[in-house]
Design a protein around this motif. Structure first.
Motif, PDB file in Angstrom:
ATOM      1  N   PRO A 196      57.900  21.451  33.446  1.00 41.70           N
ATOM      2  CA  PRO A 196      58.955  20.701  32.609  1.00 41.70           C
ATOM      3  C   PRO A 196      59.874  21.775  31.990  1.00 41.70           C
ATOM      4  N   GLN A 197      60.752  21.434  31.416  1.00 37.39           N
ATOM      5  CA  GLN A 197      61.771  22.367  30.915  1.00 37.39           C
ATOM      6  C   GLN A 197      60.720  22.619  29.377  1.00 37.39           C
ATOM      7  N   GLY A 198      60.847  24.162  29.271  1.00 30.80           N
ATOM      8  CA  GLY A 198      60.147  24.292  28.076  1.00 30.80           C
ATOM      9  C   GLY A 198      58.719  24.880  28.160  1.00 30.80           C
ATOM     10  N   PHE A 199      58.232  24.783  29.292  1.00 30.10           N
ATOM     11  CA  PHE A 199      56.911  24.929  29.686  1.00 30.10           C
ATOM     12  C   PHE A 199      56.529  26.433  30.043  1.00 30.10           C
ATOM     13  N   THR A 200      55.571  26.873  29.582  1.00 31.05           N
ATOM     14  CA  THR A 200      55.597  28.468  29.484  1.00 31.05           C
ATOM     15  C   THR A 200      54.052  28.877  29.865  1.00 31.05           C
ATOM     16  N   GLY A 201      53.300  28.021  30.251  1.00 31.27           N
ATOM     17  CA  GLY A 201      51.997  28.078  30.480  1.00 31.27           C
ATOM     18  C   GLY A 201      51.537  28.526  31.948  1.00 31.27           C
ATOM     19  N   PRO A 202      50.401  28.809  32.336  1.00 29.26           N
ATOM     20  CA  PRO A 202      50.126  29.013  33.795  1.00 29.26           C
ATOM     21  C   PRO A 202      50.216  27.763  34.522  1.00 29.26           C
ATOM     22  N   LEU A 203      50.425  27.878  35.858  1.00 26.19           N
ATOM     23  CA  LEU A 203      50.502  26.663  36.703  1.00 26.19           C
ATOM     24  C   LEU A 203      49.054  26.080  36.433  1.00 26.19           C
ATOM     25  N   GLY A 204      49.033  24.742  36.496  1.00 30.21           N
ATOM     26  CA  GLY A 204      47.588  24.032  36.224  1.00 30.21           C
ATOM     27  C   GLY A 204      47.027  23.935  34.745  1.00 30.21           C
ATOM     28  N   ASP A 205      47.738  24.375  33.951  1.00 30.17           N
ATOM     29  CA  ASP A 205      47.351  24.652  32.468  1.00 30.17           C
ATOM     30  C   ASP A 205      46.912  23.479  31.948  1.00 30.17           C
ATOM     31  N   VAL A 206      45.930  23.272  31.063  1.00 27.28           N
ATOM     32  CA  VAL A 206      45.338  22.236  30.451  1.00 27.28           C
ATOM     33  C   VAL A 206      44.897  23.011  29.019  1.00 27.28           C
ATOM     34  N   THR A 207      44.860  22.093  27.778  1.00 33.16           N
ATOM     35  CA  THR A 207      44.457  22.778  26.939  1.00 33.16           C
ATOM     36  C   THR A 207      43.942  21.612  25.956  1.00 33.16           C
ATOM     37  N   GLN A 208      42.854  22.167  25.079  1.00 33.97           N
ATOM     38  CA  GLN A 208      41.864  20.941  24.358  1.00 33.97           C
ATOM     39  C   GLN A 208      42.732  20.233  23.273  1.00 33.97           C
ATOM     40  N   GLU A 209      43.757  21.083  22.755  1.00 33.54           N
ATOM     41  CA  GLU A 209      44.543  20.380  21.533  1.00 33.54           C
ATOM     42  C   GLU A 209      45.547  19.126  22.265  1.00 33.54           C
ATOM     43  N   ARG A 210      45.730  19.384  23.525  1.00 34.43           N
ATOM     44  CA  ARG A 210      46.858  18.440  24.368  1.00 34.43           C
ATOM     45  C   ARG A 210      45.856  17.390  24.893  1.00 34.43           C
ATOM     46  N   VAL A 211      44.607  17.724  25.159  1.00 33.43           N
ATOM     47  CA  VAL A 211      43.694  16.552  25.603  1.00 33.43           C
ATOM     48  C   VAL A 211      43.487  15.591  24.641  1.00 33.43           C
ATOM     49  N   GLN A 212      43.095  16.382  23.457  1.00 31.34           N
ATOM     50  CA  GLN A 212      42.592  15.544  22.454  1.00 31.34           C
ATOM     51  C   GLN A 212      43.835  14.405  21.889  1.00 31.34           C
ATOM     52  N   LYS A 213      45.046  15.146  22.075  1.00 37.81           N
ATOM     53  CA  LYS A 213      46.380  14.201  21.811  1.00 37.81           C
ATOM     54  C   LYS A 213      46.163  13.082  22.583  1.00 37.81           C
ATOM     55  N   VAL A 214      45.963  13.472  23.993  1.00 35.53           N
ATOM     56  CA  VAL A 214      46.142  12.108  24.963  1.00 35.53           C
ATOM     57  C   VAL A 214      44.982  10.971  24.580  1.00 35.53           C
ATOM     58  N   ILE A 215      43.856  11.727  24.220  1.00 34.23           N
ATOM     59  CA  ILE A 215      42.692  10.758  23.968  1.00 34.23           C
ATOM     60  C   ILE A 215      43.217   9.905  22.656  1.00 34.23           C
ATOM     61  N   SER A 216      43.612  10.549  21.694  1.00 31.51           N
ATOM     62  CA  SER A 216      44.084   9.899  20.374  1.00 31.51           C
ATOM     63  C   SER A 216      45.081   8.920  20.748  1.00 31.51           C
ATOM     64  N   LEU A 217      46.145   9.092  21.466  1.00 34.59           N
ATOM     65  CA  LEU A 217      46.977   8.307  21.886  1.00 34.59           C
ATOM     66  C   LEU A 217      46.844   6.878  22.584  1.00 34.59           C
ATOM     67  N   LEU A 218      45.646   7.088  23.595  1.00 32.96           N
ATOM     68  CA  LEU A 218      44.997   6.001  24.220  1.00 32.96           C
ATOM     69  C   LEU A 218      44.064   5.300  23.273  1.00 32.96           C
ATOM     70  N   GLN A 219      43.470   5.741  22.361  1.00 33.72           N
ATOM     71  CA  GLN A 219      42.539   5.153  21.369  1.00 33.72           C
ATOM     72  C   GLN A 219      43.658   4.150  20.292  1.00 33.72           C
ATOM     73  N   GLU A 220      44.652   4.934  20.017  1.00 29.48           N
ATOM     74  CA  GLU A 220      45.797   4.183  19.082  1.00 29.48           C
ATOM     75  C   GLU A 220      46.366   2.973  19.836  1.00 29.48           C
ATOM     76  N   SER A 221      46.334   3.056  20.997  1.00 26.87           N
ATOM     77  CA  SER A 221      47.140   2.097  21.960  1.00 26.87           C
ATOM     78  C   SER A 221      46.150   1.069  22.387  1.00 26.87           C
ATOM     79  N   ASN A 222      44.642   1.181  21.905  1.00 24.87           N
ATOM     80  CA  ASN A 222      43.468   0.349  22.482  1.00 24.87           C
ATOM     81  C   ASN A 222      43.393   0.389  23.721  1.00 24.87           C
ATOM     82  N   ALA A 223      43.905   1.334  24.618  1.00 25.27           N
ATOM     83  CA  ALA A 223      43.614   1.570  26.011  1.00 25.27           C
ATOM     84  C   ALA A 223      42.195   2.062  26.298  1.00 25.27           C
TER      85      ALA A 223
END
Length: 339
Positions: free
Chosen positions: A293-320
């Motif tokens: 995506p525009q602005g992405f500067t990481g390596p191909l396939g990148d995944v970070t703990q901070e962003r994974v935690q954001k995803v989890i928090s979002l799913l918890q807040e949405s009761n998913a």
């Protein structure tokens, strides 16, 4: 006679054990006759253009160079891919990361993710001009066709909360995926669950030549990853070098697909003869913006703990998800691509 039978049975067992020992490599798989390790791989869903990168890696010898003899089999959605990988029917597969996290919060399958194909979710609701959907606020009261358990259906409550509508006001009609484009074109439903790259396929299926209307989940939920690389937790734990080599080879195919979508579509057609090259090329061109995506500067396939935690928090807040979930429950960060 009884002694002879016992001896024969014992020899058979020893023979099987010997064959098993000869076939078992130190890296957790069987070897083909040419010394390559046999590996089974599941696409995310069927063999649409969006899956071309695996065939590119196969065609260009990236898997072979990494020591693998890879068999690619069409997948049938994230949850099924997870179950097949967990059960040992496949070594690797592709599945939507959000759907993977939601599934693992509800049932403990021995799978983990080790890298991302898409840095942004490709899930969406898709409609056609004239069917009454032009924006998220138009969704209440509408009927959406989709396969039960699909990424789009599973994630819809999260999207609905993000756009400020009640998910219960939208009806999802269980529909087999191959029939979704025709179902939408007929007007029997006002929208369908679809990845954004499905746009050219949907427009081609419409005899009235209407333009597709796409409501991408990622526009409202930019932190959500798209498809991820899935493997068994025992492979990740016991054979990390194998996992890294496989992931690296697959991502080489993804990079080439990103660089030349048209060539990737032609490669897909070589392995899947009924591929519509023009449609597949358009899919892959759309997908480029989700791989990087525009602005992405990481390596191909990148995944970070901070962003994974954001995803989890979002799913918890949405009761998913309603049960505790940590980043390490869904991803093995030590095996993710590094800069």
């Amino acid at each position: 006679m009884r002694l002879r039978r016992s001896v024969i049975a014992l020899m058979a067992v020893l023979g099987l054990a010997l064959v098993s020992a000869c076939n078992s490599g130190d890296d957790g798989g069987n070897e083909a006759g040419d010394g390559l390790q046999k590996v089974s791989y599941l696409t995310s869903f069927n063999t649409f253009g969006r899956e071309a990168y695996a065939y590119v890696a196969l065609e260009k010898g990236y898997f072979k160079d990494a020591g693998f003899d890879v068999k690619i089999t069409p997948g049938s959605g994230t949850v099924d891919v997870m179950k097949l990988v967990a059960g040992g029917q496949a070594d690797y597969g592709i599945g939507d990361f959000t759907a993977t996290a939601i599934t693992l919060a509800n049932q403990k399958l021995p799978v983990t993710t080790v890298g991302m194909i898409h840095q942004r979710s490709m899930a969406a609701i898709m409609s056609l001009e004239g069917l009454g959907i032009t924006k998220p606020e138009d969704l209440p009261g509408k009927t959406i066709g989709d396969q039960p358990g699909s990424t789009n259906t599973v994630m819809f409550p999260v999207y609905a909360k993000a756009v400020g509508i009640d998910p219960k006001t939208v009806t999802f009609l269980p529909s087999p995926p191959p029939g979704l484009p025709a179902l939408l074109a007929s007007g029997k439903v006002q929208g369908i669950g679809q990845f954004v790259v499905g746009q050219p396929l949907i427009e081609k299926a419409d005899s009235k030549h209407r333009k597709a209307v796409t409501l991408p989940y990622g526009d409202k939920l930019p932190d959500l990853y798209g498809n991820a690389i899935i493997t068994r937790t025992d492979l990740a734990k016991d054979h990390p070098d194998q996992v890294k080599k496989f992931t690296t080879a697959l991502l080489k195919g993804l990079q080439d697909t990103y660089d030349d979508p048209a060539a990737a579509a032609e490669t897909l057609k070589k392995y899947v003869p009924d591929t519509d090259v023009a449609v597949a090329t358009k899919e892959l061109q759309i997908m480029r913006n989700y791989i990087k995506p525009q602005g992405f500067t990481g390596p191909l396939g990148d995944v970070t703990q901070e962003r994974v935690q954001k995803v989890i928090s979002l799913l918890q807040e949405s009761n998913a998800i309603k049960t505790p979930l940590k980043p390490e429950d869904v991803v093995t960060l030590s095996l993710a691509p590094k800069s």
